[in-house]
Design a protein around this motif. Structure first.
Motif, PDB file in Angstrom:
ATOM      1  N   ARG A   1      17.155   0.621  26.819  1.00 17.04           N
ATOM      2  CA  ARG A   1      16.537   0.011  27.994  1.00 17.04           C
ATOM      3  C   ARG A   1      17.102  -1.387  28.223  1.00 17.04           C
ATOM      4  NH1 ARG A   1      12.024   2.873  29.590  1.00 17.04           N
ATOM      5  NH2 ARG A   1      11.013   1.091  30.587  1.00 17.04           N
ATOM      6  N   VAL A   2      17.107  -1.817  29.466  1.00 16.77           N
ATOM      7  CA  VAL A   2      17.640  -3.121  29.853  1.00 16.77           C
ATOM      8  C   VAL A   2      16.522  -3.879  30.565  1.00 16.77           C
ATOM      9  CG1 VAL A   2      19.403  -4.346  31.184  1.00 16.77           C
ATOM     10  CG2 VAL A   2      19.951  -2.140  30.127  1.00 16.77           C
ATOM     11  N   PHE A   3      16.063  -4.966  29.955  1.00 10.59           N
ATOM     12  CA  PHE A   3      14.963  -5.775  30.492  1.00 10.59           C
ATOM     13  C   PHE A   3      13.709  -4.929  30.724  1.00 10.59           C
ATOM     14  CE2 PHE A   3      18.876  -7.469  32.775  1.00 10.59           C
ATOM     15  CZ  PHE A   3      19.242  -8.271  31.706  1.00 10.59           C
ATOM     16  N   LEU A   9      18.821   3.250  35.296  1.00  4.52           N
ATOM     17  CA  LEU A   9      18.234   2.688  36.514  1.00  4.52           C
ATOM     18  C   LEU A   9      18.891   1.352  36.840  1.00  4.52           C
ATOM     19  CD1 LEU A   9      16.156   2.520  38.804  1.00  4.52           C
ATOM     20  CD2 LEU A   9      14.535   1.558  37.151  1.00  4.52           C
ATOM     21  N   VAL A  10      19.076   0.512  35.824  1.00  3.33           N
ATOM     22  CA  VAL A  10      19.754  -0.773  36.040  1.00  3.33           C
ATOM     23  C   VAL A  10      21.189  -0.530  36.492  1.00  3.33           C
ATOM     24  CG1 VAL A  10      20.532  -2.898  34.925  1.00  3.33           C
ATOM     25  CG2 VAL A  10      18.260  -1.968  34.415  1.00  3.33           C
ATOM     26  N   GLN A  11      21.854   0.453  35.889  1.00  8.24           N
ATOM     27  CA  GLN A  11      23.216   0.769  36.321  1.00  8.24           C
ATOM     28  C   GLN A  11      23.225   1.205  37.776  1.00  8.24           C
ATOM     29  OE1 GLN A  11      26.614   1.179  34.274  1.00  8.24           O
ATOM     30  NE2 GLN A  11      26.722   0.495  36.396  1.00  8.24           N
ATOM     31  N   GLY A  12      22.256   2.041  38.173  1.00 10.16           N
ATOM     32  CA  GLY A  12      22.170   2.466  39.568  1.00 10.16           C
ATOM     33  C   GLY A  12      21.935   1.300  40.512  1.00 10.16           C
ATOM     34  N   MET A  13      21.128   0.336  40.088  1.00 17.29           N
ATOM     35  CA  MET A  13      20.913  -0.860  40.904  1.00 17.29           C
ATOM     36  C   MET A  13      22.204  -1.649  41.061  1.00 17.29           C
ATOM     37  SD  MET A  13      17.205  -2.017  39.368  1.00 17.29           S
ATOM     38  CE  MET A  13      16.981  -3.454  40.434  1.00 17.29           C
ATOM     39  N   LEU A  14      22.987  -1.722  39.993  1.00 19.92           N
ATOM     40  CA  LEU A  14      24.278  -2.401  40.089  1.00 19.92           C
ATOM     41  C   LEU A  14      25.240  -1.653  41.010  1.00 19.92           C
ATOM     42  CD1 LEU A  14      24.780  -3.515  36.371  1.00 19.92           C
ATOM     43  CD2 LEU A  14      24.327  -5.003  38.338  1.00 19.92           C
ATOM     44  N   TRP A  15      25.157  -0.328  41.019  1.00 22.83           N
ATOM     45  CA  TRP A  15      25.992   0.431  41.953  1.00 22.83           C
ATOM     46  C   TRP A  15      25.605   0.134  43.397  1.00 22.83           C
ATOM     47  CZ3 TRP A  15      25.496   5.701  38.934  1.00 22.83           C
ATOM     48  CH2 TRP A  15      26.337   5.660  37.816  1.00 22.83           C
ATOM     49  N   LEU A  16      24.292   0.106  43.682  1.00 18.44           N
ATOM     50  CA  LEU A  16      23.847  -0.246  45.034  1.00 18.44           C
ATOM     51  C   LEU A  16      24.271  -1.662  45.397  1.00 18.44           C
ATOM     52  CD1 LEU A  16      20.225   1.223  45.264  1.00 18.44           C
ATOM     53  CD2 LEU A  16      22.253   1.958  46.548  1.00 18.44           C
ATOM     54  N   MET A 124      27.462  -7.740  29.026  1.00 15.49           N
ATOM     55  CA  MET A 124      26.278  -8.433  28.507  1.00 15.49           C
ATOM     56  C   MET A 124      25.069  -7.507  28.391  1.00 15.49           C
ATOM     57  SD  MET A 124      26.255 -12.207  30.281  1.00 15.49           S
ATOM     58  CE  MET A 124      25.954 -11.518  31.914  1.00 15.49           C
ATOM     59  N   TRP A 125      24.926  -6.593  29.320  1.00 13.41           N
ATOM     60  CA  TRP A 125      23.685  -5.828  29.441  1.00 13.41           C
ATOM     61  C   TRP A 125      23.723  -4.456  28.788  1.00 13.41           C
ATOM     62  CZ3 TRP A 125      22.225  -6.867  35.293  1.00 13.41           C
ATOM     63  CH2 TRP A 125      21.866  -8.214  35.432  1.00 13.41           C
ATOM     64  N   PHE A 126      24.914  -3.939  28.471  1.00 10.47           N
ATOM     65  CA  PHE A 126      25.019  -2.581  27.951  1.00 10.47           C
ATOM     66  C   PHE A 126      25.826  -2.574  26.654  1.00 10.47           C
ATOM     67  CE2 PHE A 126      24.444  -2.187  32.534  1.00 10.47           C
ATOM     68  CZ  PHE A 126      23.414  -1.256  32.614  1.00 10.47           C
ATOM     69  N   PRO A 127      25.622  -1.552  25.816  1.00 11.99           N
ATOM     70  CA  PRO A 127      26.379  -1.475  24.558  1.00 11.99           C
ATOM     71  C   PRO A 127      27.884  -1.363  24.810  1.00 11.99           C
ATOM     72  CG  PRO A 127      24.522   0.059  24.544  1.00 11.99           C
ATOM     73  CD  PRO A 127      24.634  -0.463  25.945  1.00 11.99           C
TER      74      PRO A 127
END
Length: 199
Positions: A1-3, A9-16, A124-127
């Protein structure tokens, strides 16, 4: 999980977010020469506008990378996104050649500084074991945004006879980018502050 959110979900937000900034980014990059000539400026000057924008972008890509090393990738991305948004508004309003030169320089500084920030954010946010596919996917969605922006601006010009509405639509896409990145940034700060608070 991220934050506290599912990682994908965070990755999808970054894609948007990257679709938003790249859709906005593509509109002046693809159509600036046509926009300037449509306003009555000589074709040679219109071509110079694009050259000036790209020279500014070359400088910005290095400079914003150095800035990201100092203040962080997310604040740097927000600065670039804000600069790009303001210049889209300027492009929609200004008709003078001098105004277009100024907007081209500042837009070049903003848009080119955005893209180096995404790989830093992902790292920073992902492995690190997932970084290869995540960066590749991020830039695939960036390419989709660039294609969408170039096509959309042309379609809107055909419908309205002006690039002004296209640039304002790009501004709306850019705001989507700013809101998504800003919300993730403030969530990361809030999670970090709570983690640092005394028990």
């Amino acid at each position: 999980r991220v934050f506290g959110l599912p990682a994908n979900l965070v990755q999808g937000m970054l894609w948007l977010a990257v679709i938003g900034c790249c859709t906005a980014m593509a509109m002046p990059v693809v159509h600036l020469v046509s926009h300037a000539t449509d306003l009555g400026h000589p074709a040679a000057r219109a071509a110079e506008l694009l050259s000036v924008m790209m020279i500014a972008g070359f400088i910005s890509r290095i400079g914003f990378g150095m800035l990201a090393d100092r203040i962080g990738a997310v604040p740097t991305l927000l600065i670039g996104s804000a600069c790009q948004a303001v210049m889209l508004l300027v492009f929609s309003m200004t008709e003078s050649l001098s105004g277009l030169y100024i907007a081209a320089v500042l837009f070049g500084l903003g848009f080119a500084g955005i893209m180096p920030c995404y790989p830093m954010i992902l790292r920073m946010w992902f492995p690190v074991s997932q970084i290869g596919w995540r960066i590749a996917a991020q830039f695939m969605f960036a390419a989709l945004g660039m294609a969408l922006g170039g096509w959309m601006a042309g379609q809107m010009y055909d419908l309205t006879g002006s690039y002004g509405p296209a640039f304002l639509t790009g501004l709306a896409f850019n705001e989507m980018n700013f809101v998504i990145i800003g919300s993730l940034f403030f969530r990361s700060r809030r999670i970090g502050d709570s983690a640092d608070a005394p028990g």
